[in-house]
Scaffold this motif. Structure first.
Motif, short mmCIF file in Angstrom:
data_model
loop_
_atom_site.label_atom_id
_atom_site.label_comp_id
_atom_site.label_asym_id
_atom_site.label_seq_id
_atom_site.Cartn_x
_atom_site.Cartn_y
_atom_site.Cartn_z
N UNK A 493 0.81 -1.23 0.00
CA UNK A 493 0.00 0.00 0.00
C UNK A 493 0.84 1.28 0.00
N UNK A 494 2.18 1.12 0.03
CA UNK A 494 3.04 2.31 -0.09
C UNK A 494 2.78 3.03 -1.40
N UNK A 495 2.32 2.30 -2.41
CA UNK A 495 1.99 2.92 -3.68
C UNK A 495 0.88 3.95 -3.49
N UNK A 496 -0.03 3.69 -2.57
CA UNK A 496 -1.10 4.66 -2.28
C UNK A 496 -0.55 5.89 -1.56
N UNK A 497 0.39 5.67 -0.67
CA UNK A 497 1.02 6.81 0.02
C UNK A 497 1.76 7.69 -0.97
N UNK A 498 2.50 7.08 -1.89
CA UNK A 498 3.26 7.86 -2.87
C UNK A 498 2.32 8.59 -3.83
N UNK A 499 1.18 7.97 -4.14
CA UNK A 499 0.20 8.62 -5.03
C UNK A 499 -0.68 9.60 -4.28
N UNK A 500 -0.63 9.59 -2.95
CA UNK A 500 -1.48 10.42 -2.10
C UNK A 500 -2.96 10.12 -2.37
N UNK A 501 -3.27 8.82 -2.38
CA UNK A 501 -4.65 8.36 -2.56
C UNK A 501 -4.96 7.34 -1.47
N UNK A 502 -6.20 7.32 -1.01
CA UNK A 502 -6.61 6.38 0.01
C UNK A 502 -7.23 5.14 -0.62
N UNK A 503 -7.28 4.06 0.17
CA UNK A 503 -7.78 2.78 -0.33
C UNK A 503 -9.31 2.80 -0.41
N UNK A 504 -9.84 2.16 -1.45
CA UNK A 504 -11.29 2.11 -1.65
C UNK A 504 -11.96 1.16 -0.66
N UNK A 505 -11.23 0.15 -0.20
CA UNK A 505 -11.77 -0.82 0.75
C UNK A 505 -10.74 -1.06 1.85
N UNK A 506 -11.13 -1.74 2.93
CA UNK A 506 -10.16 -2.00 4.00
C UNK A 506 -9.10 -3.03 3.63
N UNK A 507 -9.21 -3.68 2.47
CA UNK A 507 -8.36 -4.83 2.16
C UNK A 507 -7.10 -4.37 1.42
N UNK A 508 -6.10 -4.01 2.22
CA UNK A 508 -4.84 -3.53 1.66
C UNK A 508 -3.81 -4.65 1.58
N UNK A 509 -4.14 -5.83 2.14
CA UNK A 509 -3.26 -7.00 2.10
C UNK A 509 -3.93 -8.11 1.29
N UNK A 510 -3.15 -8.74 0.41
CA UNK A 510 -3.70 -9.81 -0.42
C UNK A 510 -4.05 -11.05 0.40
N UNK A 511 -3.38 -11.25 1.55
CA UNK A 511 -3.63 -12.48 2.30
C UNK A 511 -5.02 -12.52 2.94
N UNK A 512 -5.77 -11.41 2.89
CA UNK A 512 -7.16 -11.44 3.33
C UNK A 512 -8.07 -12.03 2.26
N UNK A 513 -7.59 -12.11 1.01
CA UNK A 513 -8.40 -12.58 -0.11
C UNK A 513 -7.84 -13.86 -0.73
N UNK A 514 -6.53 -14.06 -0.64
CA UNK A 514 -5.88 -15.30 -1.05
C UNK A 514 -5.34 -15.94 0.22
N UNK A 515 -6.02 -16.98 0.69
CA UNK A 515 -5.69 -17.57 1.99
C UNK A 515 -4.92 -18.88 1.84
N UNK A 516 -4.33 -19.11 0.67
CA UNK A 516 -3.62 -20.37 0.46
C UNK A 516 -2.51 -20.59 1.47
N UNK A 517 -1.78 -19.52 1.82
CA UNK A 517 -0.68 -19.67 2.76
C UNK A 517 -1.19 -20.08 4.14
N UNK A 518 -2.30 -19.49 4.57
CA UNK A 518 -2.86 -19.86 5.86
C UNK A 518 -3.39 -21.29 5.84
N UNK A 519 -3.94 -21.73 4.71
CA UNK A 519 -4.46 -23.10 4.61
C UNK A 519 -3.34 -24.13 4.66
N UNK A 520 -2.16 -23.77 4.16
CA UNK A 520 -1.02 -24.69 4.18
C UNK A 520 -0.43 -24.78 5.58
N UNK A 521 -0.27 -23.64 6.24
CA UNK A 521 0.36 -23.62 7.55
C UNK A 521 1.87 -23.73 7.42
N UNK A 522 2.50 -24.37 8.38
CA UNK A 522 3.95 -24.49 8.43
C UNK A 522 4.47 -25.31 7.26
#
Length: 612
Positions: A493-522
């Motif tokens: 989301x640093x790209x938003x800071x550099x552009x001086x624009x705010x996020x349209x939704x609260x989801x600034x991290x991909x891991x909230x929408x792609x949960x494959x890493x959490x499903x795999x675990x260690x």
């Protein structure tokens, strides 16, 4: 001439001779007195010179330990600090820059920006931004300055470790404090900049400011006196502030409380704890007030105590042995050794019990790394800094013991040992600075040069492209209005800071929408893995996130959508393909209303069709 006249003249001659002899005696007396005064003045001058020499010798002996530690570091440290001050910001620093900037413009943390970190980091970043930290160079200078100053303060407090009876009181005690401050500041900065641009200005390094300040105040308070309660209160404030940054920093406070229990402070334990814990209550209230002002406390509590145990703890967990010794064995072993030596000196009554605070920091740092279970390099900041302070406390103790023994045979041996320890500590820090991981200082320091590809390509990583991020930010800023929002999919989301624009939704991290890493675990067979029931919970969380994001996008379609490719925690290097695979419903809507307008090294900017 009559007999009478002859007799009168003879009498006058005898009187004149007596007078002349008296005058001669007076003259000789004056000469003798003058000679005596000259000798006395000479002796006084000689004594003054000896006194000045003794003072100079004492001052040199007092300053020597810090100078011997710092001297081997100085030349490399100066160049390393210059290069580190011109380093760009990495991913995590950019994330918190954006969150703090957006919060200052009315976005509510945890409601409008979904984050799993405590409120202390955006609070600190907002303070740094107010001090000019939006400029990366100034941000780095502020960070390095605070790191050096807090370490120097704690180092200066080392001179209060030894009881007065251990050695002859110095005529200039402030010189020993200055000596230890110099050594501590140099050591702290040397081990700090060796981490590189990616792992500095991180959560742990910022929180170290409060930990070492609290330790220094606690050592000062151990001396007793009227200020003891006030110092313990301030120590509690500084110790508790990081709790709402990372809960694992409670471990450092527990180490301080253990030291406070064992300490010889001449006030009852009940009063010690009352002062320290009342300060801790005030300290934890500071970031909590910030949370109430800038964030949604209810959303923060749900994320911290419900979502983190349900999903986020399964992202990249590692075993304790892998965390401590797979790649970080040297840091861990040094911390264990330094803490063990301090504990041994305390147990054998060579050091006072309050010195235990310098053994608890590296041990609490290791425990914190294990509890987090990730094993990122920047998690070891408190470990390496704690080890440095423990080693410096040992050097200081050796020097004070040598002072106490004076010029005996044992004293000479102790002095040589103290000198060897100080030089060895400085040489070890110098070795750390052999290959400082920063490119040279830019020749041209104008904004265009600092954001040029020639400079920023030195900071490229497999999943981080700082020049491409700036290109995308400039492209979006030129095609959107300042009051419009932009959606991102990735981890920058640093790209938003550099552009001086705010996020349209609260989801600034991909891991909230792609949960494959959490499903795999260690990645380890015996590591932490979600059960089938926990997998269902994770899937349900992801579905809710996609549904909520799509509703917000449909309600207020942003003019631009940025897909940040090669981001960590997504399954495909192509962010668009990953979004289509993991958020099919939202992707269908995006493909209908947006079209790709630019591609900057896999950072793809899509504009709303009416904007073309």
């Amino acid at each position: 001439m009559t007999r009478i006249e002859h007799a009168g003249r003879a009498e006058r001659d005898r009187g004149r001779g007596t007078l002349d002899a008296h005058k001669l005696g007076i003259a000789q007396g004056k000469a003798s007195l003058t000679h005596g005064q000259d000798g006395s003045v000479a002796r006084m001058t000689s004594f003054a010179r000896l006194r000045d020499f003794a003072r100079l010798r004492d001052a040199g002996r007092t300053l020597a330990p810090g100078i011997l530690v710092a001297l081997p570091i100085v030349d490399r440290l100066a160049g390393g600090l210059s290069r580190a001050s011109w380093a760009t910001l990495g991913r995590d620093q950019g994330i918190f820059q954006y969150i703090a900037w957006a919060a200052a413009r009315g976005h509510v943390i945890y409601r409008d920006m979904r984050d799993v970190n405590g409120p202390l980091m955006p609070m600190l970043h907002e303070i740094l931004l107010a001090l000019g930290g939006s400029n990366e160079h100034r941000f780095r200078v502020l960070d390095l300055t605070m790191t050096g100053l807090t370490a120097a303060f704690c180092g200066a407090c080392l001179c209060k470790l030894e009881p007065p009876s251990r050695s002859k009181p110095s005529r200039t005690p402030w010189l020993r404090a200055a000596s230890m401050a110099l050594a501590a500041g140099a050591l702290a900065l040397a081990e700090y900049i060796a981490y590189g641009f990616w792992d500095t200005a991180q959560r742990e390094s910022f929180f170290d400011w409060f930990v070492v300040t609290s330790m220094g105040l606690q050592v000062l308070a151990a001396g007793g006196g009227r200020a003891t309660k006030r110092l313990l209160f301030c120590a509690g404030v500084a110790s508790a502030i990081p709790w709402l940054g990372k809960p694992t920093f409670v471990l450092f406070t527990l180490g301080q409380l253990f030291t406070l229990t064992m300490d010889e402070t001449p006030i009852p334990r009940r009063k010690r704890f009352a002062s320290f814990l009342s300060g801790a209550a005030f300290g934890v209230a500071l970031p909590f007030v910030y949370l109430l002002v800038r964030g949604d406390a209810r959303a923060w509590a749900h994320i911290s105590f419900v979502d983190v145990p349900a999903m986020y703890r399964f992202i990249w967990p590692r075993s304790a042995h892998a965390v401590l010794f797979d790649g970080y064995g040297a840091i861990s072993n040094l911390a264990l050794f330094a803490a063990f030596v301090v504990i041994l000196l305390v147990v054998t009554r060579q050091m006072p019990r309050r010195a235990l605070v310098f053994a608890t920091m590296p041990l609490a740092g290791l425990a914190s790394v294990v509890v987090q279970g990730k094993g990122f390099l920047y998690h070891f900041h408190p470990v390496s800094l704690g080890a440095a302070f423990a080693l410096l406390a040992i050097v200081h103790h050796a020097w004070v013991r040598a002072d106490a023994l004076r010029f005996s045979v044992f004293g000479i041996c102790a002095r040589l040992l103290a000198i060897a320890l100080a030089i060895a500590l400085g040489l070890q820090a110098r070795r750390v600075l052999e290959d400082v991981p920063y490119p040279p200082v830019p020749i041209a320091r104008d904004p265009a040069s600092l954001s040029s590809e020639d400079r920023l390509r030195h900071y490229n990583r497999v999943d981080f492209m700082p020049f491409a991020i700036r290109q995308a930010a400039a492209f979006v800023a030129a095609r959107t209005a300042p009051d419009e929002t932009v959606q991102t999919y990735g981890m920058d989301p640093y790209v938003l800071f550099l552009a001086r624009r705010t996020s349209a939704t609260p989801y600034i991290y991909a891991y909230d929408l792609d949960v494959d890493t959490a499903l795999v675990g260690s990645f380890e067979r015996d590591g932490v893995h979600p059960t089938p029931a926990q997998r269902r919970v994770i899937h349900a969380m992801r579905d809710n996130h996609e549904r909520d994001m799509l509703e917000r996008l449909e309600r207020a379609p942003p003019p631009a959508f940025i897909f940040i490719g090669r981001s960590p925690l997504i399954s495909s290097p192509d962010a668009v393909a990953d979004f289509r695979a993991h958020c099919p419903t939202a992707a269908a809507w995006v493909l209908e209303h947006y079209v790709e307008a630019a591609n900057f090294d896999t950072i793809r900017v899509w504009l709303r069709r009416d904007r073309l």
